[in-house]
Enzyme design. Sequence first.
Site, short mmCIF file in Angstrom:
data_model
loop_
_atom_site.label_atom_id
_atom_site.label_comp_id
_atom_site.label_asym_id
_atom_site.label_seq_id
_atom_site.Cartn_x
_atom_site.Cartn_y
_atom_site.Cartn_z
N CYS A 149 -48.77 17.39 -1.55
CA CYS A 149 -50.05 16.77 -1.18
C CYS A 149 -51.10 17.34 -2.14
O CYS A 149 -51.32 18.55 -2.17
CB CYS A 149 -50.34 17.14 0.27
SG CYS A 149 -51.92 16.56 0.85
N CYS A 182 -52.88 18.14 8.01
CA CYS A 182 -53.84 17.08 7.76
C CYS A 182 -55.23 17.44 8.28
O CYS A 182 -55.38 17.78 9.45
CB CYS A 182 -53.40 15.84 8.52
SG CYS A 182 -52.59 14.70 7.47
N CYS A 228 -65.82 12.92 7.48
CA CYS A 228 -65.12 12.47 8.70
C CYS A 228 -65.21 13.62 9.70
O CYS A 228 -65.01 14.78 9.33
CB CYS A 228 -63.67 12.12 8.39
SG CYS A 228 -63.53 10.83 7.14
N SER A 233 -53.95 7.87 -0.51
CA SER A 233 -54.44 7.73 0.85
C SER A 233 -55.96 7.60 0.83
O SER A 233 -56.64 8.38 0.17
CB SER A 233 -54.03 8.99 1.62
OG SER A 233 -54.64 8.99 2.87
N GLU A 281 -57.11 22.97 -2.75
CA GLU A 281 -55.81 23.31 -2.15
C GLU A 281 -54.79 22.20 -2.34
O GLU A 281 -55.14 21.02 -2.42
CB GLU A 281 -56.00 23.60 -0.65
CG GLU A 281 -56.77 24.88 -0.45
CD GLU A 281 -57.08 25.21 1.00
OE1 GLU A 281 -57.22 26.41 1.31
OE2 GLU A 281 -57.20 24.29 1.82
N GLU A 321 -61.66 12.10 -1.33
CA GLU A 321 -61.35 10.67 -1.18
C GLU A 321 -60.94 10.15 -2.57
O GLU A 321 -61.79 9.98 -3.46
CB GLU A 321 -62.58 9.93 -0.65
CG GLU A 321 -62.53 8.41 -0.77
CD GLU A 321 -61.28 7.76 -0.20
OE1 GLU A 321 -60.99 7.96 0.98
OE2 GLU A 321 -60.58 7.04 -0.96
N CYS A 348 -62.46 16.50 10.18
CA CYS A 348 -61.83 17.05 8.98
C CYS A 348 -62.61 18.25 8.43
O CYS A 348 -63.83 18.17 8.23
CB CYS A 348 -61.74 15.94 7.94
SG CYS A 348 -61.25 16.52 6.31
N CYS A 400 -65.57 16.92 -0.18
CA CYS A 400 -65.51 15.46 0.02
C CYS A 400 -66.86 15.00 0.54
O CYS A 400 -67.50 15.71 1.32
CB CYS A 400 -64.41 15.11 1.02
SG CYS A 400 -64.24 13.32 1.27
S1 SF4 Z 1 -60.46 12.92 6.04
FE1 SF4 Z 1 -60.32 12.61 3.82
S2 SF4 Z 1 -62.03 11.21 3.39
FE2 SF4 Z 1 -62.45 12.08 5.43
S3 SF4 Z 1 -63.74 13.88 5.00
FE3 SF4 Z 1 -61.60 14.59 5.08
S4 SF4 Z 1 -60.95 14.59 2.92
FE4 SF4 Z 1 -62.80 13.30 3.07
#
Ligand code: SF4
Length: 348
Positions: free
Chosen positions: A109, A341, A120, A199, A94, A168, A123, A116
């Site tokens: 973005c 986000c 986290c 980022s 996306e 990431e 997320c 990923c």
């Molecule tokens: S915040 Fe960024 S680094 Fe952390 S799991 Fe989500 S996409 Fe990955």
Amino acid sequence: MELNKKDILSLTKPQLKESLISLGFESYRLQQVEDWLWKHGVRQFDAMSNLSKSQRALLEETFFIPTLTEDKMQQSNDGTLKFRFKLHDGYLIESVLIPVAEEDRYTLCVSSQAGCSLSCKFCATGQMGLLRHLTASEIFDQYMWVNAKCIELYGKPLTNIVYMGMGEPLLNYKNVMESVARLTSESGPHLSAKRITISTAGIAKMIRKLADDGTKVNLALSLHAADDKKRNTMMAINETNNLSTLMEALKYFYKKSGNRISYEYIAFQNFNDTTADAKNLIRMCSQFPVRVNVIEYNPVKGLDFIKSSEDRINDFAREVRKHGIMITVRRSRGKDIDAACGQLAGEG
Ligand code: SF4
């Protein structure tokens, strides 16, 4: 894609030159093919109209061009657009266009990985695991595609790019930096690196590498908590890259590059929005110039975090600002379409 064909977008200029010469192309054709691919973003050999028909056919026989196809586009009430693209092997990624027409700012973005690996806790992308890295051209093509859409809708090209979508970026370093080189190249869109922000969740070794490689891009750290204990509970990466290690790497980055550093700080109710948290954050802003963006959280289905109230966010920001730190509160954009986000998961 046929198995015996090469991905033409994965070739460096010298590699492409070698391939074209071996196919019998005149040397001046190299720039023509490069321009089609990286300046005009053409993704069909047949559209390369200054090549002869037989040369186009030869390219078709030898190479393939992996393309993104738009799988879905959603528009938020606030104008934010979320694009879901299908990669040539079927994975979904996306990208989000955030228009701020009053300020003439159109920010894209981009995703750097499908999924990923960092998981986290807050997320949605992190819940998917890592499916694969994106190639430089898959990152570049998100720009080309959305830029065309931005011009169509707003009569303006994109002004800023943030590598804050899925993935990431510093764990796909080579391809990410190649995409930056393509985006900033004079023989490509020729964007200013000052308009590009990478980022990271915080990979100290790679932050130092960015500095050593002489990058001109800005850097954003997804900080979200300014003490190790709290950060460990939501970002596993902090266990191996703790805050003091990250601060040393960021200081090194700043000293070496002079590029802008910002902290992204999603506010979670009663977790990182208290006066004690503000004090910890203030301490982390004293070592080099840094801007802080406090971001409203968008709850993700199945995850436990709660968003801070507007009053608490404002109090928190006021406390930090009192110490002369540049801090901006960002209201979430695109939350009704899961484009904000931490919400990107290729669903919906
Ligand atoms: S915040 Fe960024 S680094 Fe952390 S799991 Fe989500 S996409 Fe990955």
